[in-house]
Design a protein around this motif. Structure first.
Motif, short mmCIF file in Angstrom:
data_model
loop_
_atom_site.label_atom_id
_atom_site.label_comp_id
_atom_site.label_asym_id
_atom_site.label_seq_id
_atom_site.Cartn_x
_atom_site.Cartn_y
_atom_site.Cartn_z
N LYS A 19 98.12 28.50 83.10
CA LYS A 19 99.30 29.03 83.77
C LYS A 19 100.33 27.95 84.03
N GLU A 20 99.89 26.75 84.36
CA GLU A 20 100.83 25.68 84.67
C GLU A 20 101.28 24.95 83.41
N GLN A 21 100.39 24.81 82.41
CA GLN A 21 100.71 23.96 81.28
C GLN A 21 101.52 24.66 80.21
N ALA A 71 90.52 29.85 77.65
CA ALA A 71 91.80 29.26 78.05
C ALA A 71 92.72 30.27 78.73
N LYS A 72 92.34 31.55 78.69
CA LYS A 72 93.14 32.64 79.26
C LYS A 72 94.53 32.71 78.62
N ILE A 73 94.50 32.66 77.29
CA ILE A 73 95.73 32.78 76.49
C ILE A 73 95.64 34.07 75.67
N PRO A 74 96.55 35.01 75.87
CA PRO A 74 96.50 36.26 75.09
C PRO A 74 96.75 36.01 73.61
N TYR A 87 91.58 38.98 76.84
CA TYR A 87 92.80 38.37 76.29
C TYR A 87 93.02 38.64 74.80
N VAL A 88 92.22 39.52 74.23
CA VAL A 88 92.27 39.74 72.78
C VAL A 88 92.74 41.16 72.45
N PHE A 89 93.76 41.24 71.59
CA PHE A 89 94.33 42.52 71.16
C PHE A 89 94.49 42.48 69.64
N GLN A 130 98.78 34.68 81.78
CA GLN A 130 97.99 35.68 82.48
C GLN A 130 98.83 36.90 82.84
N ASP A 131 100.10 36.70 83.09
CA ASP A 131 100.99 37.83 83.35
C ASP A 131 101.24 38.62 82.07
N ILE A 132 101.35 37.91 80.95
CA ILE A 132 101.51 38.59 79.66
C ILE A 132 100.30 39.48 79.39
N GLN A 133 99.12 38.95 79.66
CA GLN A 133 97.90 39.74 79.46
C GLN A 133 97.90 41.01 80.30
N LYS A 134 98.28 40.89 81.55
CA LYS A 134 98.30 42.06 82.43
C LYS A 134 99.27 43.12 81.94
N SER A 135 100.42 42.68 81.46
CA SER A 135 101.41 43.63 80.96
C SER A 135 100.98 44.26 79.64
N LEU A 136 100.39 43.45 78.76
CA LEU A 136 99.90 43.98 77.48
C LEU A 136 98.87 45.08 77.71
N GLU A 137 98.02 44.87 78.69
CA GLU A 137 96.91 45.78 78.92
C GLU A 137 97.35 47.15 79.41
#
Length: 381
Positions: free
Chosen positions: A12-14, A117-120, A137-139, A332-339
């Motif tokens: 989230k920070e990096q 890594a929690k990267i979508p 995190y996988v679509f 992580q926000d991208i993941q939430k919105s994608l879902e």
């Protein structure tokens, strides 16, 4: 641009997609060389076209307007290399999300890395194993294996096809297809009379074609990308098996299949998005208009259309739609919105949910047929 040198656990920070950046960095893990390079070129072209369209106006995130920076890397169609690429995109390029990989075998090794890594990531691989079981995190953009099977089964019902043979490439993508037909056979919905596997480097499928035609199926189902899908068409035609009794899944390669198979492709069927027959689309709905617009723009820009292109275009556009929806480029926000995203894309309509991260809806797929050397909408769709 400020990049914080912290561990991968602090995605989230990096991430360069963070709110302090003027750019949203999105990685692409693609097959630009190796056996699946036939897909990679189309993916890369689509991504660059979509990136240019997005950056004309930018993306509003908070009080800033940001542009997409694409970092495209070649995974060489190799699962181990794809894993290395994914790690580099996350650890060195600090991407907010990843498009890819473009095939099932190169996607599977990426999954645990993206999850940790929690990267979508949004794959263009066809195998249902990519999203089943659901990984947070996988679509993916192509229809799931069972969805493609359902569409094909409806076509079989119209043609009164009962007995089938399966020709499938021996990798996770082909295995997923074979398992689907074995399950349908076990359930009594179809009679799988035989199946033959082959490697993704095979140069001739005469032996396999001889065995499947000897079983006297009503139809042959081929689960392979080019050039093997084209080799299958040629081998079956050499055995005098009619083209209109051969069915391909979405991975067959659309225009690449027709080009590789030549006259042997005539009459063949394939489950794919109707975008592949873009000239025949009547744009009576917003979804159909989106498909037709993409077909027209891509064809004009590159002098022809690729059935692989819309899958990558939608992957990038889905990520951007999620950023707009959540108002954040944080992974992580991208993941939430994608879902929880509904989206009409170039390949079709997506309705993701916490229990469904996989591909276009069944209603977005149809059955196309090669007529006079090109894909056309068929009466089986």
């Amino acid at each position: 641009m400020v990049t914080l040198s912290v561990g991968t656990g602090c995605a989230k920070e990096q991430s360069s997609g963070g709110d302090d950046s003027s750019q949203i960095v999105i990685g692409a893990d693609l097959e630009l060389s190796g056996p699946a390079a036939v897909q990679g070129e189309a993916y890369q072209r689509a991504l660059k076209m979509v990136q240019a369209d997005i950056n004309k106006t930018g993306i509003k995130v908070g009080d800033k307007t940001k542009k997409v920076k694409l970092v495209i890397r070649d995974n060489k169609s190799d699962p181990a290399e794809s894993l290395t690429v994914a790690k580099s995109l996350i650890n060195n390029d600090h991407v907010a999300a990843i498009v890819g990989a473009g095939a099932s075998p190169t996607t599977m090794p990426m999954i645990p890395v993206a999850e940790k890594a929690k990267i979508p990531m949004i794959s263009m691989g066809s195998s249902g194993a990519i999203v089943n079981p659901v990984q947070k995190y996988v679509f993916k953009t192509p229809g799931n294996t069972d969805v493609i099977g359902n569409v094909m089964m409806k076509a079989f019902a119209k043609k009164k096809i009962k007995k089938i043979a399966v020709l499938s490439v021996d990798n996770p993508y082909g295995e997923a297809g074979l398992k689907e037909w074995q399950a349908l056979d076990k359930a009594g919905k179809i009679d799988l009379v035989t199946n033959q596997k082959f490697s993704d480097s095979v140069k001739d499928l005469s032996v396999q074609a001889t065995k499947v035609t000897a079983a006297k199926p009503d139809a042959v189902v081929v689960w392979a990308i080019p050039p093997q899908s084209g080799l299958a068409a040629k081998a079956l035609r050499q055995k005098k098996f009619p083209g209109d009794k051969v069915y391909y899944d979405t991975g067959a390669g659309s225009e690449l299949f027709v080009k590789g198979a030549g006259a042997a492709s005539e009459g063949s069927y394939m489950v794919h998005s109707r975008v592949l027959a873009g000239n025949e689309i009547t744009a009576t709905t917003p979804a159909a208009q989106t498909e037709k617009n993409f077909f027209t723009e891509y064809s004009a820009k590159y002098g022809g259309f690729s059935g692989f292109a819309p899958m990558a275009a939608d992957a990038l556009n889905l990520i951007v739609a999620a950023i707009k929806k959540g108002g954040s480029a944080d992974p992580q926000d991208i993941q939430k919105s994608l879902e929880n995203l509904s989206y009409d894309g170039a390949f079709g309509t997506y309705q993701f949910s916490p229990t469904n991260h996989g591909g276009v809806s069944e209603s977005s797929l149809t059955v196309l047929q090669v007529k006079n050397g090109t894909w056309s909408l068929s009466d089986l769709g």
